[in-house]
Write an enzyme that holds these catalytic residues in place. Structure first.
Site, PDB file in Angstrom:
ATOM      1  N   ASP A   1       0.813  -1.224   0.000  1.00  0.00           N
ATOM      2  CA  ASP A   1       0.000   0.000   0.000  1.00  0.00           C
ATOM      3  C   ASP A   1       0.850   1.279   0.000  1.00  0.00           C
ATOM      4  O   ASP A   1       0.327   2.362   0.269  1.00  0.00           O
ATOM      5  CB  ASP A   1      -0.919  -0.002   1.231  1.00  0.00           C
ATOM      6  CG  ASP A   1      -2.101  -0.958   1.053  1.00  0.00           C
ATOM      7  OD1 ASP A   1      -2.827  -0.811   0.055  1.00  0.00           O
ATOM      8  OD2 ASP A   1      -2.281  -1.844   1.907  1.00  0.00           O
TER       9      ASP A   1
ATOM     10  N   ASP B   1      -1.376   8.487   4.007  1.00  0.00           N
ATOM     11  CA  ASP B   1      -1.634   7.888   5.314  1.00  0.00           C
ATOM     12  C   ASP B   1      -0.444   7.942   6.269  1.00  0.00           C
ATOM     13  O   ASP B   1      -0.595   7.694   7.458  1.00  0.00           O
ATOM     14  CB  ASP B   1      -2.108   6.433   5.125  1.00  0.00           C
ATOM     15  CG  ASP B   1      -3.482   6.396   4.473  1.00  0.00           C
ATOM     16  OD1 ASP B   1      -4.336   7.198   4.878  1.00  0.00           O
ATOM     17  OD2 ASP B   1      -3.674   5.595   3.545  1.00  0.00           O
TER      18      ASP B   1
ATOM     19  N   ARG C   1      -9.009   2.492  11.662  1.00  0.00           N
ATOM     20  CA  ARG C   1      -7.555   2.690  11.599  1.00  0.00           C
ATOM     21  C   ARG C   1      -7.010   3.682  12.632  1.00  0.00           C
ATOM     22  O   ARG C   1      -5.839   3.649  12.975  1.00  0.00           O
ATOM     23  CB  ARG C   1      -7.176   3.206  10.197  1.00  0.00           C
ATOM     24  CG  ARG C   1      -7.480   2.239   9.070  1.00  0.00           C
ATOM     25  CD  ARG C   1      -6.557   1.041   9.104  1.00  0.00           C
ATOM     26  NE  ARG C   1      -6.910   0.060   8.098  1.00  0.00           N
ATOM     27  CZ  ARG C   1      -6.524   0.121   6.823  1.00  0.00           C
ATOM     28  NH1 ARG C   1      -5.775   1.127   6.412  1.00  0.00           N
ATOM     29  NH2 ARG C   1      -6.885  -0.815   5.992  1.00  0.00           N
TER      30      ARG C   1
ATOM     31  N   HIS D   1     -11.936   5.800   5.908  1.00  0.00           N
ATOM     32  CA  HIS D   1     -11.341   6.971   6.570  1.00  0.00           C
ATOM     33  C   HIS D   1     -12.331   8.142   6.590  1.00  0.00           C
ATOM     34  O   HIS D   1     -13.278   8.174   5.793  1.00  0.00           O
ATOM     35  CB  HIS D   1     -10.109   7.439   5.777  1.00  0.00           C
ATOM     36  CG  HIS D   1      -8.938   6.521   5.835  1.00  0.00           C
ATOM     37  ND1 HIS D   1      -8.299   6.055   4.709  1.00  0.00           N
ATOM     38  CD2 HIS D   1      -8.258   5.992   6.887  1.00  0.00           C
ATOM     39  CE1 HIS D   1      -7.281   5.288   5.054  1.00  0.00           C
ATOM     40  NE2 HIS D   1      -7.225   5.220   6.374  1.00  0.00           N
TER      41      HIS D   1
ATOM     42  N   CYS E   1      -5.366  10.175  -1.408  1.00  0.00           N
ATOM     43  CA  CYS E   1      -4.406   9.309  -0.714  1.00  0.00           C
ATOM     44  C   CYS E   1      -3.098   9.100  -1.451  1.00  0.00           C
ATOM     45  O   CYS E   1      -2.127   8.651  -0.857  1.00  0.00           O
ATOM     46  CB  CYS E   1      -5.050   7.974  -0.382  1.00  0.00           C
ATOM     47  SG  CYS E   1      -5.676   7.137  -1.806  1.00  0.00           S
TER      48      CYS E   1
HETATM   49  C1  CIR Z   1      -5.467   0.517   2.958  1.00  0.00           C
HETATM   50  O1  CIR Z   1      -6.414  -0.228   3.228  1.00  0.00           O
HETATM   51  O2  CIR Z   1      -4.763   1.011   3.817  1.00  0.00           O
HETATM   52  C2  CIR Z   1      -5.167   0.770   1.486  1.00  0.00           C
HETATM   53  N1  CIR Z   1      -5.471  -0.393   0.733  1.00  0.00           N
HETATM   54  C3  CIR Z   1      -5.932   1.957   0.981  1.00  0.00           C
HETATM   55  C4  CIR Z   1      -5.542   3.247   1.657  1.00  0.00           C
HETATM   56  C5  CIR Z   1      -6.228   4.426   1.088  1.00  0.00           C
HETATM   57  N2  CIR Z   1      -5.841   5.586   1.809  1.00  0.00           N
HETATM   58  C6  CIR Z   1      -6.523   6.714   1.837  1.00  0.00           C
HETATM   59  O3  CIR Z   1      -7.592   6.805   1.237  1.00  0.00           O
HETATM   60  N3  CIR Z   1      -6.045   7.697   2.554  1.00  0.00           N
END
Ligand code: CIR
Length: 258
Positions: free
Chosen positions: A59, A65, A130, A160, A247
């Site tokens: 990821d 993130d 998370r 999120h 993201c």
């Molecule tokens: C996750 O589940 O952490 C990643 N597959 C996707 C993260 C997406 N992040 C975001 O929208 N800030």
């Protein structure tokens, strides 16, 4: 504006998934779409700088993130998914070039940058699967001294806070009210996603334009009717990994003196 991005990892096929069933991701197409996203950011005036690739971290393309970058400091997160924690050291190392003060979210708190929505001096902090309530005090400690207020916001049924609400103008949010209590956003003007497009609330405001997935034409029409300039990008492959517009980058001002 600086935009930090990171190449799509070939291991993205093993990404974390919370609300979606696993579908096959076309890696070549994902790389192409990500490149297009970077070109749009450059077109909108960002200086796009790529972080080192992390081929073994599925990821790692979702750099948002790993940190939040304010004018005064950067806060390095401690992602909620164990598999994502090794993403932060390289993001922290890169941010040292831009901010002299780096704070770090400490154990046992967990926080994904996708849960932080900054509007002026208010940081809305999503409490999601998370990000936990324990980080609120850590965020207040790190950012409160610069005059930021940190407001916890419960989010449900989505990954999120920024799956449910993002900025699309100086005082305007795009929201999915089924996933967040929009009354918490006070005086802000709200635009609702089209009910047929629940995933459509994630838009990336860059300067006066909004970078927006092509997959949500009905909500796009709502934005344009309100006079918002929209630049669409195809993000179908990253969307299969539960990624969206915000993201894939960390966007912040370059300050003289760091
Ligand atoms: C996750 O589940 O952490 C990643 N597959 C996707 C993260 C997406 N992040 C975001 O929208 N800030």
């Amino acid at each position: 504006m600086i935009a930090l991005t990171r190449p799509v990892s070939p291991s993205i096929v093993r990404c974390e998934l919370t609300h979606l069933a696993r579908e096959s991701i076309d890696f070549g197409l994902a790389v192409g779409q990500h490149g297009e996203y970077e070109s749009v950011l450059a077109d909108l005036g960002c200086d796009v700088r790529r972080l080192p690739a992390e081929p073994d971290l599925p990821d790692s393309v979702f750099v948002e993130d790993a940190a939040i970058v304010l004018d005064e400091c950067a806060i390095i997160t401690r992602p909620g998914a164990q598999s994502r924690r090794p993403e932060t050291p390289s993001v922290a190392a890169a941010l040292e070039a831009y901010r002299s003060l780096l704070h770090r979210i400490e154990e046992p708190g967990t926080l994904d940058g996708g849960d932080l929505l900054t509007v002026g001096r208010t940081i809305y902090a999503g409490l999601s699967s998370r990000s936990d309530a324990g980080v609120i005090e850590q965020l207040r400690f790190a950012a409160g001294r610069y005059g930021y207020r940190v407001k916890p916001v419960a989010v449900s049924r989505c990954l999120h806070l920024k799956s449910a609400a993002t900025r699309v103008g100086p005082g305007t949010l795009l929201v999915n009210r089924r996933w967040v209590d929009a009354s918490l956003f006070g005086e802000m003007e709200l635009i609702d996603v089209d009910p047929a497009e629940p995933m459509a609330a994630n838009a990336l405001l860059v300067g006066g334009s909004v970078v927006y997935p092509a997959a949500f034409p009905l909500t796009r029409e709502r934005l344009e009717k309100r006079g918002i300039l929209v630049r669409t990008v195809d993000l179908t492959e990253l969307a299969k990994a539960e990624g969206a517009a915000t993201c894939c980058s960390l966007i912040f001002r370059e300050l003289s003196g760091g």
